[in-house]
Design a protein around this motif. Structure first.
Motif, PDB file in Angstrom:
ATOM      1  N   GLY A  83      17.910 -19.625  13.245  1.00 52.83           N
ATOM      2  CA  GLY A  83      17.621 -18.426  14.005  1.00 52.83           C
ATOM      3  C   GLY A  83      18.724 -18.003  14.949  1.00 52.83           C
ATOM      4  O   GLY A  83      18.565 -17.033  15.694  1.00 52.83           O
ATOM      5  N   ALA A  84      19.871 -18.730  14.930  1.00 50.97           N
ATOM      6  CA  ALA A  84      20.965 -18.383  15.838  1.00 50.97           C
ATOM      7  C   ALA A  84      21.654 -17.109  15.366  1.00 50.97           C
ATOM      8  O   ALA A  84      21.700 -16.815  14.174  1.00 50.97           O
ATOM      9  N   ALA A  85      22.197 -16.350  16.313  1.00 52.80           N
ATOM     10  CA  ALA A  85      22.967 -15.146  16.001  1.00 52.80           C
ATOM     11  C   ALA A  85      24.312 -15.262  16.698  1.00 52.80           C
ATOM     12  O   ALA A  85      24.370 -15.565  17.893  1.00 52.80           O
ATOM     13  N   TYR A  86      25.389 -15.067  15.946  1.00 54.28           N
ATOM     14  CA  TYR A  86      26.735 -15.206  16.487  1.00 54.28           C
ATOM     15  C   TYR A  86      27.376 -13.826  16.612  1.00 54.28           C
ATOM     16  O   TYR A  86      27.176 -12.957  15.753  1.00 54.28           O
ATOM     17  N   PRO A  87      28.186 -13.638  17.645  1.00 55.50           N
ATOM     18  CA  PRO A  87      28.935 -12.384  17.736  1.00 55.50           C
ATOM     19  C   PRO A  87      30.129 -12.400  16.789  1.00 55.50           C
ATOM     20  O   PRO A  87      30.591 -13.463  16.356  1.00 55.50           O
ATOM     21  N   VAL A  88      30.621 -11.212  16.454  1.00 59.75           N
ATOM     22  CA  VAL A  88      31.815 -11.060  15.621  1.00 59.75           C
ATOM     23  C   VAL A  88      32.881 -10.364  16.455  1.00 59.75           C
ATOM     24  O   VAL A  88      32.602  -9.335  17.097  1.00 59.75           O
ATOM     25  N   ALA A 105      28.915 -20.573   5.300  1.00 59.71           N
ATOM     26  CA  ALA A 105      27.844 -21.059   6.160  1.00 59.71           C
ATOM     27  C   ALA A 105      27.617 -20.116   7.333  1.00 59.71           C
ATOM     28  O   ALA A 105      26.523 -20.065   7.905  1.00 59.71           O
ATOM     29  N   LEU A 106      28.660 -19.360   7.700  1.00 58.34           N
ATOM     30  CA  LEU A 106      28.551 -18.449   8.832  1.00 58.34           C
ATOM     31  C   LEU A 106      28.270 -17.013   8.417  1.00 58.34           C
ATOM     32  O   LEU A 106      27.613 -16.274   9.156  1.00 58.34           O
ATOM     33  N   VAL A 107      28.802 -16.608   7.261  1.00 53.81           N
ATOM     34  CA  VAL A 107      28.712 -15.207   6.848  1.00 53.81           C
ATOM     35  C   VAL A 107      28.211 -15.121   5.414  1.00 53.81           C
ATOM     36  O   VAL A 107      28.720 -15.814   4.530  1.00 53.81           O
ATOM     37  N   SER A 108      27.249 -14.255   5.188  1.00 54.91           N
ATOM     38  CA  SER A 108      26.814 -13.924   3.826  1.00 54.91           C
ATOM     39  C   SER A 108      27.227 -12.486   3.541  1.00 54.91           C
ATOM     40  O   SER A 108      27.081 -11.612   4.399  1.00 54.91           O
ATOM     41  N   ILE A 109      27.755 -12.255   2.355  1.00 50.90           N
ATOM     42  CA  ILE A 109      28.163 -10.904   1.972  1.00 50.90           C
ATOM     43  C   ILE A 109      27.344 -10.461   0.773  1.00 50.90           C
ATOM     44  O   ILE A 109      27.099 -11.243  -0.155  1.00 50.90           O
ATOM     45  N   LEU A 110      26.931  -9.219   0.801  1.00 48.26           N
ATOM     46  CA  LEU A 110      26.177  -8.636  -0.307  1.00 48.26           C
ATOM     47  C   LEU A 110      26.811  -7.299  -0.641  1.00 48.26           C
ATOM     48  O   LEU A 110      26.915  -6.416   0.219  1.00 48.26           O
ATOM     49  N   THR A 111      27.275  -7.155  -1.879  1.00 55.73           N
ATOM     50  CA  THR A 111      27.882  -5.905  -2.322  1.00 55.73           C
ATOM     51  C   THR A 111      26.935  -5.187  -3.266  1.00 55.73           C
ATOM     52  O   THR A 111      25.855  -5.684  -3.593  1.00 55.73           O
ATOM     53  N   GLN A 112      27.366  -4.021  -3.748  1.00 60.73           N
ATOM     54  CA  GLN A 112      26.522  -3.281  -4.689  1.00 60.73           C
ATOM     55  C   GLN A 112      26.539  -3.912  -6.071  1.00 60.73           C
ATOM     56  O   GLN A 112      25.760  -3.532  -6.942  1.00 60.73           O
ATOM     57  N   GLU A 113      27.381  -4.889  -6.293  1.00 57.68           N
ATOM     58  CA  GLU A 113      27.439  -5.566  -7.593  1.00 57.68           C
ATOM     59  C   GLU A 113      26.429  -6.701  -7.633  1.00 57.68           C
ATOM     60  O   GLU A 113      26.770  -7.852  -7.849  1.00 57.68           O
ATOM     61  N   THR A 114      25.195  -6.380  -7.381  1.00 57.79           N
ATOM     62  CA  THR A 114      24.147  -7.378  -7.424  1.00 57.79           C
ATOM     63  C   THR A 114      23.878  -7.782  -8.870  1.00 57.79           C
ATOM     64  O   THR A 114      24.028  -6.989  -9.783  1.00 57.79           O
ATOM     65  N   ARG A 155      16.693 -19.539  -5.725  1.00 57.80           N
ATOM     66  CA  ARG A 155      17.159 -20.816  -5.155  1.00 57.80           C
ATOM     67  C   ARG A 155      18.677 -20.975  -5.243  1.00 57.80           C
ATOM     68  O   ARG A 155      19.209 -21.984  -4.744  1.00 57.80           O
ATOM     69  N   LEU A 156      19.369 -20.037  -5.844  1.00 52.84           N
ATOM     70  CA  LEU A 156      20.822 -20.089  -5.794  1.00 52.84           C
ATOM     71  C   LEU A 156      21.305 -20.064  -4.341  1.00 52.84           C
ATOM     72  O   LEU A 156      22.345 -20.635  -4.007  1.00 52.84           O
ATOM     73  N   ALA A 157      20.547 -19.381  -3.479  1.00 53.46           N
ATOM     74  CA  ALA A 157      20.920 -19.281  -2.066  1.00 53.46           C
ATOM     75  C   ALA A 157      20.391 -20.450  -1.244  1.00 53.46           C
ATOM     76  O   ALA A 157      20.958 -20.771  -0.192  1.00 53.46           O
ATOM     77  N   ALA A 158      19.338 -21.095  -1.703  1.00 53.93           N
ATOM     78  CA  ALA A 158      18.723 -22.194  -0.946  1.00 53.93           C
ATOM     79  C   ALA A 158      18.084 -23.164  -1.934  1.00 53.93           C
ATOM     80  O   ALA A 158      16.884 -23.056  -2.235  1.00 53.93           O
ATOM     81  N   PRO A 159      18.857 -24.093  -2.494  1.00 58.83           N
ATOM     82  CA  PRO A 159      18.359 -24.977  -3.562  1.00 58.83           C
ATOM     83  C   PRO A 159      17.116 -25.765  -3.179  1.00 58.83           C
ATOM     84  O   PRO A 159      16.314 -26.121  -4.046  1.00 58.83           O
ATOM     85  N   GLU A 160      16.931 -26.055  -1.883  1.00 55.92           N
ATOM     86  CA  GLU A 160      15.797 -26.885  -1.471  1.00 55.92           C
ATOM     87  C   GLU A 160      14.583 -26.066  -1.053  1.00 55.92           C
ATOM     88  O   GLU A 160      13.578 -26.628  -0.587  1.00 55.92           O
ATOM     89  N   VAL A 196      18.034 -13.424   2.682  1.00 57.99           N
ATOM     90  CA  VAL A 196      17.077 -13.971   3.654  1.00 57.99           C
ATOM     91  C   VAL A 196      17.085 -15.493   3.602  1.00 57.99           C
ATOM     92  O   VAL A 196      17.086 -16.174   4.635  1.00 57.99           O
ATOM     93  N   LEU A 197      17.115 -16.063   2.401  1.00 60.35           N
ATOM     94  CA  LEU A 197      17.052 -17.516   2.232  1.00 60.35           C
ATOM     95  C   LEU A 197      18.326 -18.206   2.702  1.00 60.35           C
ATOM     96  O   LEU A 197      18.307 -19.381   3.063  1.00 60.35           O
ATOM     97  N   SER A 198      19.450 -17.488   2.675  1.00 60.01           N
ATOM     98  CA  SER A 198      20.726 -18.117   3.051  1.00 60.01           C
ATOM     99  C   SER A 198      20.783 -18.487   4.523  1.00 60.01           C
ATOM    100  O   SER A 198      21.478 -19.418   4.911  1.00 60.01           O
ATOM    101  N   ARG A 199      20.117 -17.739   5.375  1.00 60.76           N
ATOM    102  CA  ARG A 199      19.977 -18.030   6.804  1.00 60.76           C
ATOM    103  C   ARG A 199      21.314 -18.037   7.560  1.00 60.76           C
ATOM    104  O   ARG A 199      21.413 -18.628   8.642  1.00 60.76           O
ATOM    105  N   SER A 200      22.359 -17.436   7.028  1.00 60.73           N
ATOM    106  CA  SER A 200      23.630 -17.361   7.767  1.00 60.73           C
ATOM    107  C   SER A 200      23.452 -16.411   8.950  1.00 60.73           C
ATOM    108  O   SER A 200      22.724 -15.421   8.860  1.00 60.73           O
ATOM    109  N   PRO A 201      24.123 -16.686  10.079  1.00 60.25           N
ATOM    110  CA  PRO A 201      23.912 -15.868  11.273  1.00 60.25           C
ATOM    111  C   PRO A 201      24.546 -14.481  11.202  1.00 60.25           C
ATOM    112  O   PRO A 201      24.184 -13.605  11.986  1.00 60.25           O
ATOM    113  N   VAL A 202      25.521 -14.299  10.298  1.00 63.34           N
ATOM    114  CA  VAL A 202      26.203 -13.010  10.177  1.00 63.34           C
ATOM    115  C   VAL A 202      26.048 -12.505   8.744  1.00 63.34           C
ATOM    116  O   VAL A 202      26.189 -13.278   7.785  1.00 63.34           O
TER     117      VAL A 202
END
Length: 596
Positions: free
Chosen positions: A350-355, A430-439, A451-456, A507-513
């Motif tokens: 639940g942590a949020a980091y500044p950029v 671990a800090l940043v997740s990126i999502l582009t239009q090439e889903t 589960r690719l984003a969160a195997p457990e 959502v599952l990746s839980r990265s702060p940025v």
């Protein structure tokens, strides 16, 4: 990114030399010695059995002229039938084995090429543009696959037949063999003229096709921005220009091949004339039998079909060769350059980091002009910033650098206490997740895809992630729920649902940025509002950078930065920028006037 690739015209991926490609093929063949040996043996046997009837015909001529027994006709006839039957069997086996060896080679090459692409630095992919990458693992694989099914077996079998027939002429009489070999200089000159011109031309043709693909991808990826800035005509002109270049190169290839065929016909004429003249002289001098003199032109004529086959498939073989060098070239690309470095301290739940972006300047290799110039930006922890600007302004490049893809020449990107330049890519992820239009939805169960984003992650967590992005309803209605197969061969999902799955993974990746690069661009207008709500839900409580495809997205962000030619020219809230009456205000007016 796609929007900057066309502007910067980055260097393409490495293309191997013919020698490098040959070494790769030879190394693969050594790994399958049994299959390789069987392929060579059946091909040689098939060629020899095709030549044998011509040699036997010479014996018939000699038997008749010498007044031999008529039984020779029966014996030779039986041998010719046996040779023809066995030759057909050997040739069929040869074609099968060549196809199997080629299929093994292609499978290995395709796997190695995809593995090499996946192992490349992300910045390298951004540098060369996706058109070049996709054309190699897509178009070049298709061209090589077709060549392995058609041209390669023909050229190889025909080449062996030419060698066997030539040896047969020398076996009749070395002088007749030399006469036939008199055509070799003409053949060699024709090839010497053709090969240095054709190989680069085919490579240029494949590169032009990659450039055309890049232009198409760039225009389609940023279609919303293109329309907002009224750039449809400019992009259409670029695609048209690249298409005409591909067409012109195709015509040039055809003309070059036609001139090559004329030179090959000249070589055939020279060889046939020499054999007939020398054979006549030998027969007059009593130095050769009539059977040998009659068989020699037939053997040489026997070369016409395989040589013709080589000629008419050489075009396809050259295309395959060009594709082979491009695919082998991918294998020579450097692997991930940021596999070492510090690892990020795992963020608390639940942590949020500044950029913080300070003095960021970035230039693509091979370009003189930087795509980003001295950029300063900050995003407070848990806040959101939208990037707005014309195609080529540097939005996607900035987003990629903030996501840890690539290293700037000057300046820094800090996520909380960490400088991304000191982290490996795993640490950056671990800090940043990126999502582009090439889903993309991978083939398999929906649960496996998530589960690719969160195997457990448990099934409950998967359902919660789907509920967050508004996908729980249709997901629950699937035939087998989370176990339903999606992707290729599974349930057909529209662009909106594919994007929702990607957002659920986010959502599952839980990265702060979170970095969103036009991630909802593929949705139609009907699904746009739904996806915008899903984006807000997925990013709630996380620091978010958004490359805005729709200005409604930019309006929803805490602050907006307007980029132009790699610089931040405006920065503020939506209301502040509209009141300023600058670039953003004009863009907002055009957006509203368009009824969006």
């Amino acid at each position: 990114m796609a929007t900057t690739a066309t502007r910067l015209a980055p260097a393409a991926l490495h293309t191997a030399t013919g020698r490098e490609a040959t070494r790769w093929v030879a190394a693969h063949c050594r790994e399958t010695p049994g299959l390789t040996a069987a392929t060579v043996l059946t091909t040689v046997a098939g060629a020899a059995l095709q030549v044998l009837p011509v040699l036997l015909l010479g014996r018939v001529v000699d038997g008749v002229t010498e007044g031999g027994s008529s039984s020779i006709l029966v014996t030779v006839g039986a041998l010719m039938v046996a040779a023809g039957t066995l030759g057909a069997v050997a040739t069929a086996a040869s074609e099968y084995l060549i196809g199997r060896l080629g299929a093994d080679l292609l499978a290995r090459l395709r796997e190695d090429a995809v593995r090499a692409v996946l192992g490349m630095p992300s910045a390298r992919i951004e540098q060369v543009g996706r058109g070049d990458v996709l054309s190699r693992v897509g178009d070049d694989v298709a061209v090589l696959s077709k060549g392995i099914r058609t041209a390669v077996p023909t050229v190889f079998s025909a080449g062996v037949l030419v060698a066997i027939a030539t040896a047969g002429m020398f076996g009749l009489d070395w002088r007749l063999g030399l006469a036939g070999a008199g055509a070799l200089p003409a053949y060699a000159l024709a090839l010497r003229w053709y090969l240095p011109r054709s190989a680069p031309l085919y490579r240029k043709q494949r590169a032009a096709q990659a450039d055309r693909a890049q232009e198409l991808i760039s225009g389609l990826d940023g279609i919303g921005t293109v329309r907002a800035y009224r750039l449809e005509g400019a992009f259409r002109a670029k695609v048209t220009a690249e298409s005409w270049r591909v067409r012109d190169l195709g015509i040039e290839v055809f003309h070059l091949f036609g001139r090559f065929v004329g030179r090959e016909n000249r070589a055939e004429f020279i060889g046939l004339v020499l054999i007939i003249v020398v054979g006549y002289a030998l027969l007059e001098a009593g130095a050769a039998s009539l059977g040998d003199v009659a068989a020699a032109p037939l053997l040489f004529h026997r070369l016409f079909n395989p040589l013709g086959s080589i000629l008419f498939t050489f075009d396809e073989a050259q295309k395959s060769g060009a594709s082979l060098t491009r695919l082998v070239g991918v294998l020579g690309e450097a692997a991930e350059e940021r596999l070492v470095g510090g690892t990020a301290v795992p963020p608390e739940a639940g942590a949020a980091y500044p950029v913080a972006v300070e003095g960021l300047t970035f230039t693509y290799p091979g370009s003189e002009e930087p795509v980003l110039r001295d950029v300063d930006l900050t995003i407070p922890a848990g806040g959101s910033l939208a990037l707005v600007g014309a195609t080529g302004a540097g939005k996607s490049t900035l987003a990629a650098l903030i996501a840890g893809i690539g290293t700037p020449q000057a300046g820094s990107v800090r996520i909380g206490p960490a400088d991304l330049a000191g982290l490996d890519e795993a640490g950056a992820r671990a800090l940043v997740s990126i999502l582009t239009q090439e889903t993309h939805v991978f083939s398999g169960s929906l649960a496996g895809d998530l589960r690719l984003a969160a195997p457990e992650a448990s099934d409950t967590e998967l359902v919660d992630a789907l509920r967050t992005v508004g996908a729980d309803g249709w997901a629950a209605a699937l035939p087998a729920g989370l176990s339903t197969r999606v992707g290729e061969g599974g349930e057909r999902l529209d662009a909106t649902r594919v994007t929702q799955i990607a957002l659920a993974r986010l959502v599952l990746s839980r990265s702060p940025v979170v970095v969103l690069d036009e991630s909802t661009a593929e949705a139609g207008s009907q699904g746009a509002a739904e996806l915008e709500r899903a984006v807000l839900a997925a990013c709630r409580g996380r620091t978010t950078l958004l490359v805005a495809h729709r200005l409604s997205q930019a309006k929803a962000a805490d602050r907006i930065a307007v980029l132009d030619a790699g610089r931040v020219v405006e920065h503020g809230t939506h209301d502040e920028l509209v009141a300023l009456g600058g670039r953003y205000a004009r863009l907002w007016q055009a957006w509203r006037a368009g009824g969006r």
